[in-house]
Design a protein around this motif. Sequence first.
Motif, PDB file in Angstrom:
ATOM      1  N   ARG A 181       0.838  -1.215   0.000  1.00  0.00           N
ATOM      2  CA  ARG A 181       0.000   0.000   0.000  1.00  0.00           C
ATOM      3  C   ARG A 181       0.867   1.256   0.000  1.00  0.00           C
ATOM      4  O   ARG A 181       0.554   2.232  -0.695  1.00  0.00           O
ATOM      5  CB  ARG A 181      -0.924   0.006   1.216  1.00  0.00           C
ATOM      6  N   ASP A 182       1.955   1.236   0.764  1.00  0.00           N
ATOM      7  CA  ASP A 182       2.848   2.391   0.786  1.00  0.00           C
ATOM      8  C   ASP A 182       3.466   2.640  -0.588  1.00  0.00           C
ATOM      9  O   ASP A 182       3.531   3.776  -1.058  1.00  0.00           O
ATOM     10  CB  ASP A 182       3.953   2.191   1.824  1.00  0.00           C
ATOM     11  N   ALA A 183       3.919   1.576  -1.228  1.00  0.00           N
ATOM     12  CA  ALA A 183       4.521   1.718  -2.554  1.00  0.00           C
ATOM     13  C   ALA A 183       3.496   2.194  -3.575  1.00  0.00           C
ATOM     14  O   ALA A 183       3.803   3.035  -4.432  1.00  0.00           O
ATOM     15  CB  ALA A 183       5.130   0.386  -2.990  1.00  0.00           C
ATOM     16  N   ALA A 184       2.269   1.684  -3.477  1.00  0.00           N
ATOM     17  CA  ALA A 184       1.213   2.117  -4.403  1.00  0.00           C
ATOM     18  C   ALA A 184       0.850   3.582  -4.185  1.00  0.00           C
ATOM     19  O   ALA A 184       0.466   4.273  -5.119  1.00  0.00           O
ATOM     20  CB  ALA A 184      -0.025   1.233  -4.234  1.00  0.00           C
ATOM     21  N   THR A 185       0.978   4.049  -2.964  1.00  0.00           N
ATOM     22  CA  THR A 185       0.718   5.461  -2.672  1.00  0.00           C
ATOM     23  C   THR A 185       1.828   6.354  -3.216  1.00  0.00           C
ATOM     24  O   THR A 185       1.566   7.437  -3.733  1.00  0.00           O
ATOM     25  CB  THR A 185       0.577   5.671  -1.158  1.00  0.00           C
ATOM     26  N   LEU A 186       3.054   5.878  -3.115  1.00  0.00           N
ATOM     27  CA  LEU A 186       4.191   6.689  -3.556  1.00  0.00           C
ATOM     28  C   LEU A 186       4.421   6.667  -5.067  1.00  0.00           C
ATOM     29  O   LEU A 186       5.052   7.580  -5.599  1.00  0.00           O
ATOM     30  CB  LEU A 186       5.465   6.217  -2.848  1.00  0.00           C
ATOM     31  N   LEU A 187       3.921   5.660  -5.747  1.00  0.00           N
ATOM     32  CA  LEU A 187       4.168   5.546  -7.189  1.00  0.00           C
ATOM     33  C   LEU A 187       3.674   6.753  -7.982  1.00  0.00           C
ATOM     34  O   LEU A 187       4.440   7.321  -8.772  1.00  0.00           O
ATOM     35  CB  LEU A 187       3.579   4.249  -7.736  1.00  0.00           C
ATOM     36  N   PRO A 188       2.439   7.228  -7.806  1.00  0.00           N
ATOM     37  CA  PRO A 188       2.018   8.401  -8.577  1.00  0.00           C
ATOM     38  C   PRO A 188       2.772   9.672  -8.188  1.00  0.00           C
ATOM     39  O   PRO A 188       3.018  10.535  -9.029  1.00  0.00           O
ATOM     40  CB  PRO A 188       0.526   8.554  -8.271  1.00  0.00           C
ATOM     41  N   VAL A 189       3.169   9.760  -6.920  1.00  0.00           N
ATOM     42  CA  VAL A 189       3.942  10.927  -6.470  1.00  0.00           C
ATOM     43  C   VAL A 189       5.310  10.922  -7.149  1.00  0.00           C
ATOM     44  O   VAL A 189       5.770  11.953  -7.660  1.00  0.00           O
ATOM     45  CB  VAL A 189       4.079  10.930  -4.934  1.00  0.00           C
ATOM     46  N   ALA A 190       5.948   9.765  -7.176  1.00  0.00           N
ATOM     47  CA  ALA A 190       7.252   9.651  -7.840  1.00  0.00           C
ATOM     48  C   ALA A 190       7.126   9.922  -9.336  1.00  0.00           C
ATOM     49  O   ALA A 190       7.989  10.571  -9.932  1.00  0.00           O
ATOM     50  CB  ALA A 190       7.834   8.263  -7.599  1.00  0.00           C
ATOM     51  N   ALA A 191       6.044   9.439  -9.942  1.00  0.00           N
ATOM     52  CA  ALA A 191       5.830   9.667 -11.375  1.00  0.00           C
ATOM     53  C   ALA A 191       5.682  11.157 -11.665  1.00  0.00           C
ATOM     54  O   ALA A 191       6.306  11.677 -12.599  1.00  0.00           O
ATOM     55  CB  ALA A 191       4.589   8.914 -11.839  1.00  0.00           C
TER      56      ALA A 191
END
Length: 90
Positions: A12-22
């Motif tokens: 869940r943490d990685a899925a939350t950070l993915l759009p932010v990183a993108a």
Amino acid sequence: MRRWEADAQGTRDAATLLPVAAAFLFLPPFLLVFIAPARVAGIPLVLIYVFGIWAAIVFSAWLLARRHARTVEGASDAADAAGQRLPGQH
């Protein structure tokens, strides 16, 4: 049994950070580095960067979705073994 809970939180943490990183990788300071008259095999470097980042984001989202599906499946298997129901199950 604690292992799948930790993996679920990490997913869940990685899925939350993915759009932010993108979004961060598509900001002008990063794009400006690749806006140059350089070409690779006749393709402008900025296009390779944009489509490369896009492909990496899609691949990362696919990996996260697979991991999340395994985590949810493992959680339901563990709950079934314990004789419990997860929220949302009937």
